[in-house]
Design a protein around this motif. Structure first.
Motif, PDB file in Angstrom:
ATOM      1  N   VAL A   1      60.695  59.918  -8.667  1.00 17.94           N
ATOM      2  CA  VAL A   1      61.293  61.310  -8.144  1.00 17.94           C
ATOM      3  C   VAL A   1      62.375  61.695  -9.038  1.00 17.94           C
ATOM      4  CG1 VAL A   1      62.496  62.282  -6.163  1.00 17.94           C
ATOM      5  CG2 VAL A   1      60.299  60.788  -6.094  1.00 17.94           C
ATOM      6  N   GLU A   2      63.323  60.697  -9.562  1.00 19.33           N
ATOM      7  CA  GLU A   2      64.616  60.981 -10.296  1.00 19.33           C
ATOM      8  C   GLU A   2      64.966  59.547 -10.967  1.00 19.33           C
ATOM      9  OE1 GLU A   2      67.476  61.864 -12.234  1.00 19.33           O
ATOM     10  OE2 GLU A   2      66.776  63.450 -10.962  1.00 19.33           O
ATOM     11  N   SER A   3      64.948  59.739 -12.254  1.00 24.05           N
ATOM     12  CA  SER A   3      65.297  58.491 -12.880  1.00 24.05           C
ATOM     13  C   SER A   3      66.570  57.720 -13.029  1.00 24.05           C
ATOM     14  CB  SER A   3      64.627  58.671 -14.266  1.00 24.05           C
ATOM     15  OG  SER A   3      65.675  59.791 -15.026  1.00 24.05           O
ATOM     16  N   ASP A   4      67.514  58.593 -12.730  1.00 27.66           N
ATOM     17  CA  ASP A   4      68.852  58.253 -12.861  1.00 27.66           C
ATOM     18  C   ASP A   4      69.708  58.959 -11.687  1.00 27.66           C
ATOM     19  OD1 ASP A   4      71.192  56.836 -13.425  1.00 27.66           O
ATOM     20  OD2 ASP A   4      71.428  57.620 -15.359  1.00 27.66           O
ATOM     21  N   TYR A   5      69.639  58.621 -10.401  1.00 32.04           N
ATOM     22  CA  TYR A   5      70.162  59.283  -9.217  1.00 32.04           C
ATOM     23  C   TYR A   5      71.506  58.916  -9.434  1.00 32.04           C
ATOM     24  CZ  TYR A   5      71.616  59.731  -4.540  1.00 32.04           C
ATOM     25  OH  TYR A   5      72.456  60.193  -3.258  1.00 32.04           O
ATOM     26  N   ALA A   6      71.993  57.953  -9.741  1.00 32.69           N
ATOM     27  CA  ALA A   6      73.544  57.658  -9.797  1.00 32.69           C
ATOM     28  C   ALA A   6      74.185  58.576 -10.926  1.00 32.69           C
ATOM     29  CB  ALA A   6      73.922  56.050 -10.266  1.00 32.69           C
ATOM     30  N   ALA A   7      73.449  59.117 -11.668  1.00 28.03           N
ATOM     31  CA  ALA A   7      74.207  60.061 -12.685  1.00 28.03           C
ATOM     32  C   ALA A   7      74.437  61.410 -12.166  1.00 28.03           C
ATOM     33  CB  ALA A   7      73.577  59.960 -14.104  1.00 28.03           C
ATOM     34  N   LEU A   8      73.696  61.911 -11.188  1.00 33.01           N
ATOM     35  CA  LEU A   8      73.783  63.183 -10.717  1.00 33.01           C
ATOM     36  C   LEU A   8      75.352  63.542 -10.009  1.00 33.01           C
ATOM     37  CD1 LEU A   8      70.253  63.362  -8.735  1.00 33.01           C
ATOM     38  CD2 LEU A   8      70.519  64.252 -10.900  1.00 33.01           C
ATOM     39  N   ASP A   9      75.437  64.926 -10.074  1.00 32.45           N
ATOM     40  CA  ASP A   9      76.763  65.229  -9.429  1.00 32.45           C
ATOM     41  C   ASP A   9      76.488  65.381  -7.921  1.00 32.45           C
ATOM     42  OD1 ASP A   9      75.427  67.943  -9.027  1.00 32.45           O
ATOM     43  OD2 ASP A   9      76.379  68.639 -10.630  1.00 32.45           O
ATOM     44  N   GLU A  10      77.389  65.502  -7.395  1.00 34.38           N
ATOM     45  CA  GLU A  10      77.287  65.547  -5.579  1.00 34.38           C
ATOM     46  C   GLU A  10      76.399  66.511  -4.982  1.00 34.38           C
ATOM     47  OE1 GLU A  10      78.264  63.537  -2.191  1.00 34.38           O
ATOM     48  OE2 GLU A  10      78.632  63.079  -4.323  1.00 34.38           O
ATOM     49  N   GLU A  11      76.416  67.846  -5.632  1.00 29.12           N
ATOM     50  CA  GLU A  11      75.638  68.783  -5.402  1.00 29.12           C
ATOM     51  C   GLU A  11      74.236  68.625  -5.618  1.00 29.12           C
ATOM     52  OE1 GLU A  11      74.940  73.614  -6.073  1.00 29.12           O
ATOM     53  OE2 GLU A  11      76.951  72.612  -6.956  1.00 29.12           O
ATOM     54  N   ALA A  12      73.807  67.911  -6.638  1.00 33.13           N
ATOM     55  CA  ALA A  12      72.288  67.595  -6.999  1.00 33.13           C
ATOM     56  C   ALA A  12      72.032  66.558  -6.022  1.00 33.13           C
ATOM     57  CB  ALA A  12      72.341  67.161  -8.512  1.00 33.13           C
ATOM     58  N   LYS A  13      72.980  65.549  -5.803  1.00 36.14           N
ATOM     59  CA  LYS A  13      72.538  64.276  -4.957  1.00 36.14           C
ATOM     60  C   LYS A  13      72.182  64.918  -3.441  1.00 36.14           C
ATOM     61  CE  LYS A  13      75.020  60.767  -6.935  1.00 36.14           C
ATOM     62  NZ  LYS A  13      76.131  59.870  -7.070  1.00 36.14           N
ATOM     63  N   VAL A  14      72.792  65.855  -3.065  1.00 36.68           N
ATOM     64  CA  VAL A  14      72.833  66.479  -1.510  1.00 36.68           C
ATOM     65  C   VAL A  14      71.388  66.963  -1.577  1.00 36.68           C
ATOM     66  CG1 VAL A  14      73.381  68.134  -0.067  1.00 36.68           C
ATOM     67  CG2 VAL A  14      75.187  66.565  -1.018  1.00 36.68           C
ATOM     68  N   ALA A  15      71.049  68.006  -2.580  1.00 36.13           N
ATOM     69  CA  ALA A  15      69.724  68.788  -2.631  1.00 36.13           C
ATOM     70  C   ALA A  15      68.582  67.725  -2.728  1.00 36.13           C
ATOM     71  CB  ALA A  15      69.830  69.735  -4.019  1.00 36.13           C
ATOM     72  N   LEU A  16      68.816  66.729  -3.712  1.00 35.23           N
ATOM     73  CA  LEU A  16      67.752  65.735  -3.696  1.00 35.23           C
ATOM     74  C   LEU A  16      67.558  65.150  -2.359  1.00 35.23           C
ATOM     75  CD1 LEU A  16      65.484  64.164  -5.186  1.00 35.23           C
ATOM     76  CD2 LEU A  16      67.338  62.685  -6.185  1.00 35.23           C
ATOM     77  N   LEU A  17      68.642  64.739  -1.767  1.00 35.24           N
ATOM     78  CA  LEU A  17      68.366  64.004  -0.323  1.00 35.24           C
ATOM     79  C   LEU A  17      67.694  64.764   0.439  1.00 35.24           C
ATOM     80  CD1 LEU A  17      71.707  61.869  -0.436  1.00 35.24           C
ATOM     81  CD2 LEU A  17      69.298  61.089  -0.406  1.00 35.24           C
ATOM     82  N   LEU A  18      68.228  65.942   0.754  1.00 36.15           N
ATOM     83  CA  LEU A  18      67.772  67.003   1.750  1.00 36.15           C
ATOM     84  C   LEU A  18      66.074  67.296   1.567  1.00 36.15           C
ATOM     85  CD1 LEU A  18      70.575  69.593   1.912  1.00 36.15           C
ATOM     86  CD2 LEU A  18      69.860  67.912   3.827  1.00 36.15           C
ATOM     87  N   ALA A  19      65.915  67.362   0.221  1.00 38.02           N
ATOM     88  CA  ALA A  19      64.258  67.708  -0.264  1.00 38.02           C
ATOM     89  C   ALA A  19      63.509  66.530   0.438  1.00 38.02           C
ATOM     90  CB  ALA A  19      64.228  68.026  -1.612  1.00 38.02           C
ATOM     91  N   GLU A  20      64.373  65.234   0.056  1.00 36.16           N
ATOM     92  CA  GLU A  20      63.274  64.291   0.486  1.00 36.16           C
ATOM     93  C   GLU A  20      63.224  64.037   1.836  1.00 36.16           C
ATOM     94  OE1 GLU A  20      60.801  61.169  -0.256  1.00 36.16           O
ATOM     95  OE2 GLU A  20      61.848  62.344  -1.993  1.00 36.16           O
ATOM     96  N   LEU A  21      64.249  64.283   2.596  1.00 35.23           N
ATOM     97  CA  LEU A  21      64.306  64.186   4.105  1.00 35.23           C
ATOM     98  C   LEU A  21      63.147  64.989   4.640  1.00 35.23           C
ATOM     99  CD1 LEU A  21      67.962  63.576   5.001  1.00 35.23           C
ATOM    100  CD2 LEU A  21      66.209  61.832   5.120  1.00 35.23           C
ATOM    101  N   ALA A  22      62.995  66.285   3.889  1.00 33.83           N
ATOM    102  CA  ALA A  22      62.099  67.206   4.735  1.00 33.83           C
ATOM    103  C   ALA A  22      60.703  66.960   4.174  1.00 33.83           C
ATOM    104  CB  ALA A  22      62.551  68.565   3.866  1.00 33.83           C
ATOM    105  N   ARG A  23      60.288  66.019   3.410  1.00 33.07           N
ATOM    106  CA  ARG A  23      59.102  65.631   2.872  1.00 33.07           C
ATOM    107  C   ARG A  23      58.551  64.729   3.742  1.00 33.07           C
ATOM    108  NH1 ARG A  23      56.172  62.415  -0.901  1.00 33.07           N
ATOM    109  NH2 ARG A  23      58.309  60.918  -1.046  1.00 33.07           N
TER     110      ARG A  23
END
Length: 487
Positions: A448-470
């Motif tokens: 889904v994402e090769s380097d989650y730790a390198a994302l900025d906070e906004e991108a992390k939030v967007a990814l987490l919300l999308a995953e929770l909705a899936r």
């Protein structure tokens, strides 16, 4: 020179009169504690404690510096045994005085209600009237509750040492103290005093402190004891009070389409058993144990209440009808006794009890107190249980039995909506860096994402919300993960 006028700081006589019952309760409990102390420790120890008390009172009330110096000398001269007795005596007196103050708050609240006084600060009517005065319409407040969530979260603290044995004794002392406000016969008052004396003696002979460190399982059981003595009954009662007061404050809403019944916006939470942050003793097994104990605790309560309802609802179809839905529940019952052919409510409740017992076993219960009459399938969810209770409510209401709903059934129905089969949510608390490493591994392995730790906070939030909705799972049983992620 103008003459200075000293302003009196003494409370008004009305305040003194109102507080007199509190003083009487404290004197009573103090006298009982003194009697126990004298009987258990002897006159010499009692005299030491009483001298310390009187000197401390003089120092505090009169700001007497000589009394302060005397108290300091006195305390320094105490032996180890005397020190322990003094500390225990004052600790228990503090506990007893707090009980008396709590009872006095309840007494004053009742006095205001009996006198028809204006709503008091801190009460539901006061809060609603303030909103009304501020121009907030009742419909807006009602709409607020539709989307509100209040979640008190119980925590375990490493310094918590209050034992359940102490809590039980103090709870009984509070009950006996409240009983003294009732009109009692001389013999009843004497008996009440004897029972209070016994409870104070029990306190004195019970260890106040724990000598061994609490385990997480102990902390879970301690928290569950508060549900049994408070939340399971008081939260449904709170909802009922709020609905009554809301209807009184905003009568114009009674005929509107909006239901006067408030949604279950208070949902209990806990982190006991899920707080992994810095505690190596909390793991997946601990969380599972907490969830099982929470479920079995609430199901034990439901089983107890349903059994009691079965004894109470002895309604006969020879005298009154029932709804088809209620009759269907009765027909599904494993109870085949000829003695209850005309008692469909009892048969329906026997069926509900059997389903609850099966549900409890499915969720981990092993010691159900009363065995069910026969087999029934477990509930797929707590919603099914709630719907069965609603069938009973509707049948009673439509067949001249509305008065029988309120004593127990209404509270049980509300409890099922609040607590479900889970009792409380369980928070999993963990250091954020651990969470980030685990998420990074899960996202990488799932491509889904090769380097989650390198994302900025906004991108992390967007990814987490999308995953929770899936709807799909991020975790796969066919992938090998690190020990930290598996844990």
């Amino acid at each position: 020179m103008a003459k200075q006028v000293k302003t009196s700081t003494r409370p008004a006589s009305s305040t003194i009169a109102k507080d007199e019952p509190l003083k009487e309760d404290i004197r009573l409990l103090g006298r009982l504690l003194g009697d126990v102390l004298r009987a258990q420790e002897g006159d010499a120890v009692y005299d030491v404690v009483e001298t310390v008390r009187q000197t401390a009172v003089r120092f505090r009330r009169e700001a007497d510096s000589a009394a302060g110096a005397e108290l300091n000398r006195m305390l320094k001269k105490l032996t180890r045994e005397q020190t322990i007795s003094v500390v225990r005596a004052f600790s228990y007196f503090s506990h007893l005085a707090n009980i008396a103050e709590d009872q006095h708050h309840n007494r004053r609240r009742r006095a205001h209600l009996l006198a028809g006084s204006a709503a008091q600060p801190g009460s539901i009517p006061y809060a609603l009237s303030k909103l009304d005065d501020a121009g907030v319409p009742g419909a807006a407040i009602r709409e607020f509750f539709d989307g509100a969530l209040v979640s008190p979260v119980l925590t375990a603290h490493p310094t918590e040492v209050q034992r359940k044995s102490i809590l039980d004794a103090e709870h009984e002392i509070a009950r006996l103290l409240a009983e003294r406000d009732l009109p009692l016969t001389p013999r009843e008052r004497t008996r009440n005093g004897e029972l209070l004396h016994a409870q104070v003696a029990t306190l004195w002979q019970t260890r106040m402190l724990r000598y061994t460190k609490l385990t997480v399982a102990d902390e879970i059981e301690n928290a569950l004891s508060y549900y049994r003595i408070t939340f399971l009954r008081e939260l449904p009662a709170l909802y009922e009070d709020m609905e009554v007061e809301f209807a009184a404050q905003f009568p114009q809403l009674r005929n509107k389409s909006a239901s006067p019944k408030l949604p279950p916006f208070v949902q209990m939470g806990s982190w006991i058993g899920g707080d992994r942050d810095g505690n190596p003793n909390v793991n997946a097994a601990t969380m599972q144990h907490a969830l099982v104990r929470q479920s079995t605790t609430i199901l034990d309560f439901y089983l107890q209440e349903v059994h009691a309802l079965g004894a109470e609802l002895s309604i006969s179809t020879l005298l009154v009808g029932v709804s088809p839905e209620l009759q269907a529940l009765a027909d599904a019952s494993p109870d085949l006794s000829d003695h209850r052919n005309d008692e469909p409510y009892r048969r329906a409740l026997i069926y509900i009890y059997a389903r609850l017992a099966a549900s409890a076993r499915t969720l981990g219960a092993t010691n159900i107190l009363r065995k069910e009459v026969g087999h029934a399938e477990p509930y797929a969810s707590a919603i099914e249980f709630t719907l069965d209770l609603q069938v009973i409510v509707d049948s009673l209401t439509s067949h001249f039995g509305a008065a029988m709903v309120r004593p127990r059934l209404a509270s049980l129905l509300r409890a099922s909506e609040i607590f479900g089969f889970h009792l409380a949510t369980l928070d999993m608390r963990q250091s954020s860096d651990v969470h980030e490493r685990v998420l990074a591994e899960l996202f990488a392995c799932a491509r889904v994402e090769s380097d989650y730790a390198a994302l900025d906070e906004e991108a992390k939030v967007a990814l987490l919300l999308a995953e929770l909705a899936r709807p799909g799972l991020l975790y796969s049983p066919y992938i090998g993960y690190s020990d930290e992620t598996r844990s």
